[in-house]
Design a protein around this motif. Structure first.
Motif, PDB file in Angstrom:
ATOM      1  N   MET A   1      -6.056  -3.300   7.806  1.00  0.00           N
ATOM      2  CA  MET A   1      -4.815  -3.805   7.255  1.00  0.00           C
ATOM      3  C   MET A   1      -4.266  -2.783   6.261  1.00  0.00           C
ATOM      4  SD  MET A   1      -4.113  -7.421   5.335  1.00  0.00           S
ATOM      5  CE  MET A   1      -4.568  -8.273   6.813  1.00  0.00           C
ATOM      6  N   ASN A   2      -2.986  -2.528   6.357  1.00  0.00           N
ATOM      7  CA  ASN A   2      -2.305  -1.627   5.431  1.00  0.00           C
ATOM      8  C   ASN A   2      -1.688  -2.445   4.303  1.00  0.00           C
ATOM      9  OD1 ASN A   2      -2.691   0.766   7.047  1.00  0.00           O
ATOM     10  ND2 ASN A   2      -1.190  -0.109   8.441  1.00  0.00           N
ATOM     11  N   ASN A   3      -1.488  -1.791   3.156  1.00  0.00           N
ATOM     12  CA  ASN A   3      -0.850  -2.488   2.044  1.00  0.00           C
ATOM     13  C   ASN A   3      -0.130  -1.494   1.144  1.00  0.00           C
ATOM     14  OD1 ASN A   3      -2.506  -1.795  -0.470  1.00  0.00           O
ATOM     15  ND2 ASN A   3      -4.113  -2.441   0.942  1.00  0.00           N
ATOM     16  N   ILE A   4       0.706  -2.050   0.275  1.00  0.00           N
ATOM     17  CA  ILE A   4       1.466  -1.213  -0.659  1.00  0.00           C
ATOM     18  C   ILE A   4       1.070  -1.516  -2.112  1.00  0.00           C
ATOM     19  CG2 ILE A   4       3.426  -0.855   0.895  1.00  0.00           C
ATOM     20  CD1 ILE A   4       4.922  -3.034  -0.779  1.00  0.00           C
ATOM     21  N   ILE A   5      -0.171  -1.939  -2.295  1.00  0.00           N
ATOM     22  CA  ILE A   5      -0.627  -2.302  -3.641  1.00  0.00           C
ATOM     23  C   ILE A   5      -0.534  -1.115  -4.592  1.00  0.00           C
ATOM     24  CG2 ILE A   5      -2.599  -3.080  -5.016  1.00  0.00           C
ATOM     25  CD1 ILE A   5      -3.436  -4.741  -2.534  1.00  0.00           C
ATOM     26  N   ARG A   6      -0.938   0.051  -4.145  1.00  0.00           N
ATOM     27  CA  ARG A   6      -0.890   1.234  -5.022  1.00  0.00           C
ATOM     28  C   ARG A   6       0.543   1.481  -5.505  1.00  0.00           C
ATOM     29  NH1 ARG A   6      -3.788   5.819  -2.501  1.00  0.00           N
ATOM     30  NH2 ARG A   6      -5.525   4.930  -3.639  1.00  0.00           N
ATOM     31  N   GLU A   7       1.512   1.391  -4.599  1.00  0.00           N
ATOM     32  CA  GLU A   7       2.909   1.627  -4.958  1.00  0.00           C
ATOM     33  C   GLU A   7       3.419   0.560  -5.927  1.00  0.00           C
ATOM     34  OE1 GLU A   7       1.703   1.603  -1.853  1.00  0.00           O
ATOM     35  OE2 GLU A   7       2.179   3.554  -0.990  1.00  0.00           O
ATOM     36  N   GLN A  28     -13.276  -1.464  -8.907  1.00  0.00           N
ATOM     37  CA  GLN A  28     -13.720  -0.967  -7.609  1.00  0.00           C
ATOM     38  C   GLN A  28     -13.080  -1.755  -6.463  1.00  0.00           C
ATOM     39  OE1 GLN A  28     -15.705  -1.549 -10.221  1.00  0.00           O
ATOM     40  NE2 GLN A  28     -16.707   0.402 -10.657  1.00  0.00           N
ATOM     41  N   THR A  29     -12.886  -3.060  -6.674  1.00  0.00           N
ATOM     42  CA  THR A  29     -12.222  -3.874  -5.657  1.00  0.00           C
ATOM     43  C   THR A  29     -10.777  -3.437  -5.489  1.00  0.00           C
ATOM     44  OG1 THR A  29     -13.670  -5.772  -6.027  1.00  0.00           O
ATOM     45  CG2 THR A  29     -11.517  -6.227  -5.041  1.00  0.00           C
ATOM     46  N   VAL A  30     -10.093  -3.186  -6.585  1.00  0.00           N
ATOM     47  CA  VAL A  30      -8.701  -2.712  -6.507  1.00  0.00           C
ATOM     48  C   VAL A  30      -8.661  -1.376  -5.777  1.00  0.00           C
ATOM     49  CG1 VAL A  30      -6.713  -1.886  -7.843  1.00  0.00           C
ATOM     50  CG2 VAL A  30      -7.905  -3.983  -8.534  1.00  0.00           C
ATOM     51  N   ASN A  31      -9.570  -0.480  -6.103  1.00  0.00           N
ATOM     52  CA  ASN A  31      -9.616   0.813  -5.426  1.00  0.00           C
ATOM     53  C   ASN A  31      -9.857   0.634  -3.930  1.00  0.00           C
ATOM     54  OD1 ASN A  31     -11.493   3.253  -4.428  1.00  0.00           O
ATOM     55  ND2 ASN A  31      -9.953   3.977  -5.885  1.00  0.00           N
ATOM     56  N   ALA A  32     -10.784  -0.234  -3.565  1.00  0.00           N
ATOM     57  CA  ALA A  32     -11.082  -0.471  -2.149  1.00  0.00           C
ATOM     58  C   ALA A  32      -9.887  -1.089  -1.423  1.00  0.00           C
ATOM     59  CB  ALA A  32     -12.313  -1.366  -2.014  1.00  0.00           C
ATOM     60  N   THR A  35      -7.223   1.724  -0.902  1.00  0.00           N
ATOM     61  CA  THR A  35      -7.605   2.749   0.077  1.00  0.00           C
ATOM     62  C   THR A  35      -7.873   2.159   1.457  1.00  0.00           C
ATOM     63  OG1 THR A  35      -9.913   2.628  -0.622  1.00  0.00           O
ATOM     64  CG2 THR A  35      -8.524   4.327  -1.659  1.00  0.00           C
ATOM     65  N   GLY A  36      -7.708   0.848   1.602  1.00  0.00           N
ATOM     66  CA  GLY A  36      -7.874   0.213   2.899  1.00  0.00           C
ATOM     67  C   GLY A  36      -9.310  -0.015   3.328  1.00  0.00           C
ATOM     68  N   ARG A  37     -10.242   0.130   2.402  1.00  0.00           N
ATOM     69  CA  ARG A  37     -11.658  -0.097   2.732  1.00  0.00           C
ATOM     70  C   ARG A  37     -12.044  -1.565   2.624  1.00  0.00           C
ATOM     71  NH1 ARG A  37     -12.382   3.836  -1.190  1.00  0.00           N
ATOM     72  NH2 ARG A  37     -13.724   2.393  -2.288  1.00  0.00           N
ATOM     73  N   TYR A  38     -11.139  -2.390   2.106  1.00  0.00           N
ATOM     74  CA  TYR A  38     -11.445  -3.806   1.897  1.00  0.00           C
ATOM     75  C   TYR A  38     -10.181  -4.615   2.135  1.00  0.00           C
ATOM     76  CZ  TYR A  38     -12.580  -8.064  -0.762  1.00  0.00           C
ATOM     77  OH  TYR A  38     -12.774  -9.362  -1.151  1.00  0.00           O
ATOM     78  N   ASP A  39     -10.308  -5.648   2.974  1.00  0.00           N
ATOM     79  CA  ASP A  39      -9.208  -6.585   3.172  1.00  0.00           C
ATOM     80  C   ASP A  39      -9.447  -7.779   2.263  1.00  0.00           C
ATOM     81  OD1 ASP A  39      -7.999  -5.024   5.128  1.00  0.00           O
ATOM     82  OD2 ASP A  39      -9.019  -6.046   6.766  1.00  0.00           O
TER      83      ASP A  39
END
Length: 67
Positions: A1-7, A28-32, A35-39
């Motif tokens: 899943m893609n997201n725009i959380i960083r933006e 670490q959860t926010v980072n994951a 970066t798309g490592r965690y949905d």
């Protein structure tokens, strides 16, 4: 899943740690997430949507290969 959380986070001028505090998760959860490592779980996705006052579907989109 893609997201725009960083933006979205950058638009607010928030650090990952600050966003994590607001969402009551680890940095670490926010980072994951970013970066798309965690949905996120559904409750976390709703919390993110509420925090940024945007519909979930405007923040999260399916990966192209999962269509």
């Amino acid at each position: 899943m893609n997201n725009i959380i960083r933006e979205l986070r950058a638009e607010q001028g928030w650090s990952q740690a600050h966003l994590a505090d607001l969402l009551e998760v680890s940095r670490q959860t926010v980072n994951a997430l970013e970066t798309g490592r965690y949905d996120p779980s559904l409750p976390l996705a709703f919390a993110i949507s509420t925090l940024f006052a945007r519909p979930i579907e405007s923040i999260f989109t399916p990966d192209q290969e999962s269509k």
